[in-house]
Design a protein around this motif. Structure first.
Motif, PDB file in Angstrom:
ATOM      1  N   LEU A   1       4.599   9.974  -5.843  1.00 45.79           N
ATOM      2  CA  LEU A   1       3.245  10.634  -5.664  1.00 45.79           C
ATOM      3  C   LEU A   1       3.366  11.572  -4.364  1.00 45.79           C
ATOM      4  CD1 LEU A   1       1.322   7.022  -5.565  1.00 45.79           C
ATOM      5  CD2 LEU A   1       0.973   8.985  -7.102  1.00 45.79           C
ATOM      6  N   ARG A   2       3.537  12.692  -4.893  1.00 42.28           N
ATOM      7  CA  ARG A   2       3.830  14.083  -4.015  1.00 42.28           C
ATOM      8  C   ARG A   2       2.542  14.458  -3.157  1.00 42.28           C
ATOM      9  NH1 ARG A   2       7.953  12.744  -3.390  1.00 42.28           N
ATOM     10  NH2 ARG A   2       9.273  12.840  -4.869  1.00 42.28           N
TER      11      ARG A   2
ATOM     12  N   ARG B   1      -3.892   4.219  -7.193  1.00 38.47           N
ATOM     13  CA  ARG B   1      -3.167   4.887  -6.863  1.00 38.47           C
ATOM     14  C   ARG B   1      -2.398   4.523  -5.379  1.00 38.47           C
ATOM     15  NH1 ARG B   1      -2.567   9.906  -9.382  1.00 38.47           N
ATOM     16  NH2 ARG B   1      -2.402  11.149  -7.651  1.00 38.47           N
ATOM     17  N   MET B   2      -3.236   4.110  -4.581  1.00 39.14           N
ATOM     18  CA  MET B   2      -2.724   3.670  -3.190  1.00 39.14           C
ATOM     19  C   MET B   2      -2.186   2.158  -3.496  1.00 39.14           C
ATOM     20  SD  MET B   2      -5.864   4.680  -0.816  1.00 39.14           S
ATOM     21  CE  MET B   2      -6.130   6.218   0.002  1.00 39.14           C
TER      22      MET B   2
ATOM     23  N   CYS C   1       1.115  -1.256  -0.119  1.00 39.40           N
ATOM     24  CA  CYS C   1       0.149  -0.028   0.001  1.00 39.40           C
ATOM     25  C   CYS C   1       0.900   1.173  -0.047  1.00 39.40           C
ATOM     26  CB  CYS C   1      -0.606  -0.023   1.268  1.00 39.40           C
ATOM     27  SG  CYS C   1      -1.767  -1.572   1.351  1.00 39.40           S
ATOM     28  N   ALA C   2       0.741   2.160  -1.011  1.00 40.77           N
ATOM     29  CA  ALA C   2       1.739   2.991  -1.314  1.00 40.77           C
ATOM     30  C   ALA C   2       2.009   4.186  -0.097  1.00 40.77           C
ATOM     31  CB  ALA C   2       1.293   3.836  -2.621  1.00 40.77           C
TER      32      ALA C   2
ATOM     33  N   PRO D   1       8.510   8.373   5.550  1.00 37.38           N
ATOM     34  CA  PRO D   1       9.688   7.765   4.737  1.00 37.38           C
ATOM     35  C   PRO D   1       9.491   6.191   4.273  1.00 37.38           C
ATOM     36  CG  PRO D   1      10.015   8.153   7.164  1.00 37.38           C
ATOM     37  CD  PRO D   1       8.551   8.542   6.941  1.00 37.38           C
ATOM     38  N   ASP D   2      10.205   5.944   3.217  1.00 42.46           N
ATOM     39  CA  ASP D   2      10.458   4.639   2.813  1.00 42.46           C
ATOM     40  C   ASP D   2       9.166   3.987   2.356  1.00 42.46           C
ATOM     41  OD1 ASP D   2      12.976   4.863   3.570  1.00 42.46           O
ATOM     42  OD2 ASP D   2      12.798   4.422   5.494  1.00 42.46           O
ATOM     43  N   THR D   3       8.063   4.763   1.838  1.00 37.20           N
ATOM     44  CA  THR D   3       6.948   4.290   1.584  1.00 37.20           C
ATOM     45  C   THR D   3       6.841   4.239  -0.124  1.00 37.20           C
ATOM     46  OG1 THR D   3       5.913   6.420   1.446  1.00 37.20           O
ATOM     47  CG2 THR D   3       5.732   4.956   3.385  1.00 37.20           C
ATOM     48  N   PRO D   4       6.087   3.295  -0.656  1.00 38.66           N
ATOM     49  CA  PRO D   4       5.998   3.168  -2.266  1.00 38.66           C
ATOM     50  C   PRO D   4       5.740   4.393  -2.899  1.00 38.66           C
ATOM     51  CG  PRO D   4       5.056   1.045  -1.129  1.00 38.66           C
ATOM     52  CD  PRO D   4       5.365   2.102  -0.051  1.00 38.66           C
ATOM     53  N   ALA D   5       4.842   5.280  -1.944  1.00 35.51           N
ATOM     54  CA  ALA D   5       4.455   6.678  -2.648  1.00 35.51           C
ATOM     55  C   ALA D   5       5.567   7.362  -3.024  1.00 35.51           C
ATOM     56  CB  ALA D   5       3.495   7.243  -1.523  1.00 35.51           C
TER      57      ALA D   5
END
Ligand code: SAM
Ligand code: SF4
Length: 467
Positions: A366-367, A291-292, A173-174, A357-361
């Motif tokens: 994905l700003r 997108r999530m 999950c982003a 931090p360190d998330t797929p987003a």
């Protein structure tokens, strides 16, 4: 950044205080800390002022949760100045993610440790006593991971107890930091789960909540599972349901992607399974869900809800909502609002998106581009709508007699007892403290905020106690 290790307490006795933040996995970890350290002579105390060892167990899921670490640590700095023997350790997800950096930011910390290090706490304390501050953030490999077995002691067991069935998460999950802090998913072997539930029940627990980040992807049944992988969780529920003496069973958290009809059927088929489902949707817009990286659409989610309601019409539902996700438009948001109207949840947890931090987003670029005032307005709108839905849903109980498992004295309403319905609604009513742990019938007289108010129902001339 080194400092002298704290000296051992002069009276030889040691006292532990844990300040906990975050989810049920953290609640569970705190219990394991008490067990591991209890076996080494640490008694739990209610305030930091009494403690020789203070643990701050952190959460990094949202920015606000993370900010609480610094303010908690600030409070303990003064304490440590007054009593230099006090040791302060920082555990949980922020400690795992930040490790050494956290030691630099928070000089009062003697050491930091990640969730996988809980069994090693006595050794870490020993290491600190030898001198030197350090970050213990090693993650145990999936194949080497062993679940700590809880040893509940009669008289010290709550009416409702948590049993872990899984650690970590393999989803992407982003928005979510959990896979980065808790590592790969490991399912606990089913026999360990069933044995632990039985031990808790024998020691006095009446309700068990099985916990994991995505319980529906549980795969710990093993070679003797006749039903194949996807339905392992349904099989586990059936095996736990059969534990003698268990009165109620719950689980959390579910992920819609892995939630099968077979798991839904358990609400109809299992005698102990409570009629309550927390199924986080996050957004009502399929575009946002994509997108999530949630791996389901609005339509698929609504079909699951419809199916669950068809097998269990009286079920209480709750969910998690994120507003202001990167790129969320007014029309995406309107779809979240309409989903709330359609599903009619009993309660929700709602959050403004915060970049972690360190998330797929971040990797997907994905700003965090929804202005904070727009996020705040959307959150307000979601909460206002849900307030009216919750009021309507709670009102359906007024005038009815419901089964309540009594948890004990109400913290908020002195002189009253508190307990929960099968749908997880909190109920306050007057009654003797001896009812703690009993299942009783309560006549609901009113709904206030998120809580029901009632009177202990009479059966003939006797108070109605069911179990
Ligand atoms: N494993 C669960 C799931 O899949 O739903 C819950 C994980 S998380 C500990 C609990 C909730 O925090 C999520 O369901 C989500 O609504 C919220 N959350 C997670 N990351 C977030 C973020 N970056 N910003 C805002 N809310 C977030
Ligand atoms: Fe995070 Fe998604 Fe895993 Fe839940 S399922 S812990 S939201 S990555």
């Amino acid at each position: 950044m080194d400092s002298e290790p704290p000296a051992a307490p002069p009276d030889g006795r040691r006292r532990l205080f844990v300040q906990n933040f975050g989810c049920q996995m953290n609640d569970y970890d705190v219990e394991r800390m008490h067990e591991v350290l209890g076996a080494r002579g640490y008694d739990a105390v209610a305030t930091a002022e009494e403690a020789d060892l203070i643990v701050i167990n952190t959460c990094s899921v949202r920015e606000k949760a993370e900010a609480k670490v610094a303010s908690a640590a600030g409070r303990y700095r003064e304490l440590k100045q007054q009593r230099p023997g006090v040791m302060v350790a920082i555990g949980g997800c922020v400690a795992q993610q930040e490790g050494e950096r956290l030691l630099k930011r928070i000089p009062v910390a003697d050491f930091t440790f990640g969730p996988d290090q809980i069994p090693s706490l006595p050794a870490l304390l020993e290491r600190r006593a030898q001198g030197g501050r350090f970050a213990a953030t090693e993650v145990i490999e999936v194949e080497d991971y062993r679940f700590l077995s809880a040893e509940p002691r009669p008289g010290q067991v709550p009416v409702t107890a948590l049993v872990t069935i899984q650690k970590g998460c393999d989803n992407h999950c982003a928005f979510c930091v959990v896979p980065a802090t808790r590592g790969r998913e490991v399912s606990r072997p089913w026999r360990e789960v069933v044995d632990e539930v039985a031990r808790f029940v024998q020691a006095g627990a009446r309700e068990i909540t099985l916990i994991g980040q995505n319980v529906n992807s549980y795969h710990g049944i093993g070679a003797d599972n006749p039903h194949g992988d996807g339905d392992d969780f349904a099989e586990l529920l059936a095996r736990v349901d059969a534990v003698p003496g268990l009165v109620r069973l719950r689980y959390t958290t579910s992920h819609p992607h892995d939630f099968t009809d077979k798991v839904a059927d358990a609400f109809r088929d299992l005698k102990t399974l409570c009629k309550w489902l927390h199924l986080p949707v996050q957004s009502g817009s399929s575009r946002t869900l994509k997108r999530m990286v949630r791996d389901y659409t609005r339509e698929q989610y609504l079909r699951q809800i419809e199916y669950v309601k068809s097998v269990c019409p009286d079920i209480s539902l709750s969910t998690d909502i994120i507003v202001g996700y990167p790129g969320e438009t007014d029309s995406d948001f309107a779809e979240t609002m309409s989903l709330l109207e359609i599903v009619q949840y009993d309660s929700i947890y709602s959050f403004e998106y915060s970049e972690r931090p360190d998330t797929p987003a971040l990797k997907l670029a994905l700003r965090d581009n929804v202005p904070s005032e727009v996020k705040a307005k959307r959150l307000q709108a979601v909460q206002a709508l849900q307030k009216t839905i919750t009021e309507r849903r709670l009102a359906r109980w007024v005038g009815r007699e419901v089964e309540v498992l009594v948890e004990g004295d109400s913290a908020r309403h002195p002189g009253q007892l508190c307990g929960r319905t099968t749908g997880n609604e909190m109920v306050n009513f007057a009654g003797p403290p001896s009812l703690a742990g009993r299942m009783v019938m309560v006549k609901i007289t009113a709904a206030r905020g998120h809580t029901l108010v009632g009177e202990h129902a009479q059966s003939g001339h006797r108070l109605a106690v069911i179990a």
